[in-house]
Design a protein around this motif. Structure first.
Motif, PDB file in Angstrom:
ATOM      1  N   GLY A 233       0.782  -1.225   0.000  1.00 32.38           N
ATOM      2  CA  GLY A 233       0.000   0.000   0.000  1.00 32.38           C
ATOM      3  C   GLY A 233       0.809   1.267   0.000  1.00 32.38           C
ATOM      4  N   VAL A 234       2.123   1.167  -0.241  1.00 28.88           N
ATOM      5  CA  VAL A 234       2.954   2.366  -0.255  1.00 28.88           C
ATOM      6  C   VAL A 234       2.445   3.317  -1.334  1.00 28.88           C
ATOM      7  N   GLY A 235       2.626   4.615  -1.072  1.00 23.37           N
ATOM      8  CA  GLY A 235       2.123   5.592  -2.020  1.00 23.37           C
ATOM      9  C   GLY A 235       2.746   6.946  -1.787  1.00 23.37           C
ATOM     10  N   PRO A 236       2.409   7.907  -2.655  1.00 25.47           N
ATOM     11  CA  PRO A 236       3.090   9.205  -2.619  1.00 25.47           C
ATOM     12  C   PRO A 236       2.669  10.079  -1.447  1.00 25.47           C
ATOM     13  N   MET A 237       3.597  10.921  -1.035  1.00 24.83           N
ATOM     14  CA  MET A 237       3.355  11.988  -0.075  1.00 24.83           C
ATOM     15  C   MET A 237       3.654  13.301  -0.778  1.00 24.83           C
ATOM     16  N   VAL A 238       2.785  14.286  -0.599  1.00 22.81           N
ATOM     17  CA  VAL A 238       2.993  15.572  -1.254  1.00 22.81           C
ATOM     18  C   VAL A 238       2.923  16.690  -0.219  1.00 22.81           C
ATOM     19  N   HIS A 239       3.296  17.869  -0.662  1.00 19.69           N
ATOM     20  CA  HIS A 239       3.326  19.047   0.200  1.00 19.69           C
ATOM     21  C   HIS A 239       2.008  19.224   0.945  1.00 19.69           C
ATOM     22  N   ARG A 240       2.112  19.420   2.245  1.00 14.87           N
ATOM     23  CA  ARG A 240       0.996  19.666   3.171  1.00 14.87           C
ATOM     24  C   ARG A 240       0.205  18.413   3.543  1.00 14.87           C
ATOM     25  N   ASP A 241       0.637  17.249   3.103  1.00 15.51           N
ATOM     26  CA  ASP A 241       0.048  16.014   3.622  1.00 15.51           C
ATOM     27  C   ASP A 241       0.416  15.850   5.093  1.00 15.51           C
ATOM     28  N   VAL A 242      -0.388  15.073   5.803  1.00 18.25           N
ATOM     29  CA  VAL A 242      -0.060  14.628   7.154  1.00 18.25           C
ATOM     30  C   VAL A 242      -0.094  13.102   7.144  1.00 18.25           C
ATOM     31  N   VAL A 243       1.021  12.495   7.501  1.00 15.93           N
ATOM     32  CA  VAL A 243       1.164  11.042   7.443  1.00 15.93           C
ATOM     33  C   VAL A 243       1.212  10.497   8.862  1.00 15.93           C
ATOM     34  N   GLU A 244       0.422   9.455   9.114  1.00 19.39           N
ATOM     35  CA  GLU A 244       0.381   8.804  10.429  1.00 19.39           C
ATOM     36  C   GLU A 244       0.717   7.327  10.265  1.00 19.39           C
ATOM     37  N   VAL A 245       1.714   6.883  11.004  1.00 19.93           N
ATOM     38  CA  VAL A 245       2.083   5.469  11.068  1.00 19.93           C
ATOM     39  C   VAL A 245       1.645   4.953  12.429  1.00 19.93           C
ATOM     40  N   GLU A 246       0.807   3.924  12.425  1.00 18.70           N
ATOM     41  CA  GLU A 246       0.318   3.361  13.690  1.00 18.70           C
ATOM     42  C   GLU A 246       0.720   1.900  13.786  1.00 18.70           C
ATOM     43  N   VAL A 247       1.304   1.527  14.906  1.00 21.06           N
ATOM     44  CA  VAL A 247       1.640   0.138  15.187  1.00 21.06           C
ATOM     45  C   VAL A 247       0.920  -0.263  16.469  1.00 21.06           C
ATOM     46  N   GLU A 248       0.186  -1.334  16.384  1.00 20.68           N
ATOM     47  CA  GLU A 248      -0.583  -1.828  17.525  1.00 20.68           C
ATOM     48  C   GLU A 248       0.322  -2.034  18.740  1.00 20.68           C
ATOM     49  N   GLY A 249      -0.145  -1.583  19.885  1.00 23.26           N
ATOM     50  CA  GLY A 249       0.620  -1.747  21.117  1.00 23.26           C
ATOM     51  C   GLY A 249       1.648  -0.660  21.351  1.00 23.26           C
ATOM     52  N   ILE A 250       1.846   0.211  20.369  1.00 25.88           N
ATOM     53  CA  ILE A 250       2.818   1.299  20.518  1.00 25.88           C
ATOM     54  C   ILE A 250       2.105   2.648  20.480  1.00 25.88           C
ATOM     55  N   GLY A 251       1.515   2.981  19.361  1.00 24.14           N
ATOM     56  CA  GLY A 251       0.845   4.275  19.233  1.00 24.14           C
ATOM     57  C   GLY A 251       0.952   4.773  17.806  1.00 24.14           C
ATOM     58  N   THR A 252       0.857   6.081  17.646  1.00 24.06           N
ATOM     59  CA  THR A 252       0.813   6.699  16.319  1.00 24.06           C
ATOM     60  C   THR A 252       1.917   7.738  16.179  1.00 24.06           C
ATOM     61  N   LEU A 253       2.666   7.615  15.100  1.00 28.15           N
ATOM     62  CA  LEU A 253       3.709   8.568  14.717  1.00 28.15           C
ATOM     63  C   LEU A 253       3.123   9.475  13.643  1.00 28.15           C
ATOM     64  N   ARG A 254       3.097  10.755  13.909  1.00 26.29           N
ATOM     65  CA  ARG A 254       2.478  11.723  12.992  1.00 26.29           C
ATOM     66  C   ARG A 254       3.531  12.707  12.495  1.00 26.29           C
ATOM     67  N   ASN A 255       3.556  12.929  11.163  1.00 28.38           N
ATOM     68  CA  ASN A 255       4.502  13.890  10.579  1.00 28.38           C
ATOM     69  C   ASN A 255       3.852  14.654   9.433  1.00 28.38           C
ATOM     70  N   PRO A 256       3.981  15.982   9.420  1.00 29.46           N
ATOM     71  CA  PRO A 256       3.575  16.744   8.242  1.00 29.46           C
ATOM     72  C   PRO A 256       4.619  16.621   7.148  1.00 29.46           C
ATOM     73  N   VAL A 257       4.209  16.918   5.922  1.00 31.58           N
ATOM     74  CA  VAL A 257       5.085  16.851   4.767  1.00 31.58           C
ATOM     75  C   VAL A 257       5.199  18.237   4.154  1.00 31.58           C
ATOM     76  N   LEU A 258       6.432  18.663   3.889  1.00 35.70           N
ATOM     77  CA  LEU A 258       6.668  19.994   3.352  1.00 35.70           C
ATOM     78  C   LEU A 258       7.596  19.927   2.149  1.00 35.70           C
ATOM     79  N   ARG A 259       7.388  20.854   1.213  1.00 33.43           N
ATOM     80  CA  ARG A 259       8.372  21.068   0.165  1.00 33.43           C
ATOM     81  C   ARG A 259       8.810  22.523   0.260  1.00 33.43           C
ATOM     82  N   ARG A 260      10.077  22.744   0.500  1.00 30.38           N
ATOM     83  CA  ARG A 260      10.596  24.095   0.709  1.00 30.38           C
ATOM     84  C   ARG A 260      11.226  24.649  -0.558  1.00 30.38           C
TER      85      ARG A 260
END
Length: 260
Positions: A233-260
């Motif tokens: 299910g991998v796919g593109p990330m573009v400017h101003r997206d917010v990506v969340e990676v969640e692993v059961e038993g751990i939690g959620t890693l959240r990161n915004p995406v920027l192009r400068r």
């Protein structure tokens, strides 16, 4: 137990995370828990206090060891065969960022993709360890995003640039020791829409084997990180997206995406 690394504008400190949501607190501990026993100082800080910022829970002392094509469906979606042995590559520790830190899209790539993964944090010097003894060398587990400049990966025979650029390895939000990783859900959401979903039970090579195999090639140092591969299910990330990676038993890693 959840172990976080945080700052309030001064030097980073470590804490246990207790409670959930608005009631979550940081129970400050002394020193670095990878190197010394967990000892609370008595100070408690609300996680949502002004000025509190979670950091990458560990900055690898020397390296991030990553594993490619460790889920059959992911190998197939990119038109690759599943390797007979783990396919390893390295990401520099300068690629690591923490929760809510931006993933900065490089101007030399037109297609950057997310790869949500379970990450392993090494707890002691590890060399030539057997699979049976490997988990005793693990400090804990966290979430990771093996951010990849896919067009560059396809164009170059070496993956160092495509997978090792600055901000290409978000990890967090904290470390969970002692987690049973045999069957954990791994998912990725982009702007709230689920893109990836799988289970660590689908990994071709399990955590213990990966730690053992990597230790045959590299001396693993305390704080080093192993990325265990990504489901389909991998796919593109573009400017101003917010990506969340969640692993059961751990939690959620959240990161915004920027192009400068």
């Amino acid at each position: 137990m959840r172990i976080a690394r945080f700052t309030q504008g001064s030097d980073p400190r470590y804490a246990l995370v207790e409670g959930e949501g608005d009631a979550a607190e940081l129970v400050v501990i002394s020193g670095d828990p990878i190197y010394m026993p967990v000892q609370p100082t008595g100070e408690r800080v609300p996680l949502d206090d002004d000025g509190v910022r979670l950091l990458a829970p560990v900055i690898p002392r020397s390296k991030v060891v990553a594993v490619a094509r460790n889920y059959v469906a992911h190998a197939e979606e990119l038109g690759n065969e599943v390797p007979e042995r783990p396919l390893l590559f390295l990401k520099p520790n300068t690629s690591v960022v923490g929760p809510d830190d931006p993933v900065v899209l490089p101007d030399w790539s037109d297609r950057v993709e997310h790869e949500g993964e379970l990450a392993v944090v090494i707890g002691k010097v590890t060399k030539d360890v057997s699979p049976e003894a490997a988990l005793a060398c693990v400090f804990g587990f966290t979430c990771a995003n093996d951010v990849t400049a896919r067009d560059v990966q396809r164009a170059e025979s070496q993956w160092a640039r495509a997978k090792g650029f600055d901000t290409s390895c978000p990890i967090g939000p904290w470390i969970v020791p002692g987690l049973d990783t045999d069957d954990l859900e791994v998912s990725v959401r982009v702007n709230g829409d689920r893109r990836q979903h799988g289970s660590t039970a689908q990994m071709v090579f399990d955590v213990a084997y990966l730690v053992s195999y990597a230790s045959e090639a590299f001396t693993l140092l305390p704080g080093d990180v192993i990325l265990t591969g990504t489901p389909a299910g991998v796919g593109p990330m573009v400017h101003r997206d917010v990506v969340e990676v969640e692993v059961e038993g751990i939690g959620t890693l959240r990161n915004p995406v920027l192009r400068r």
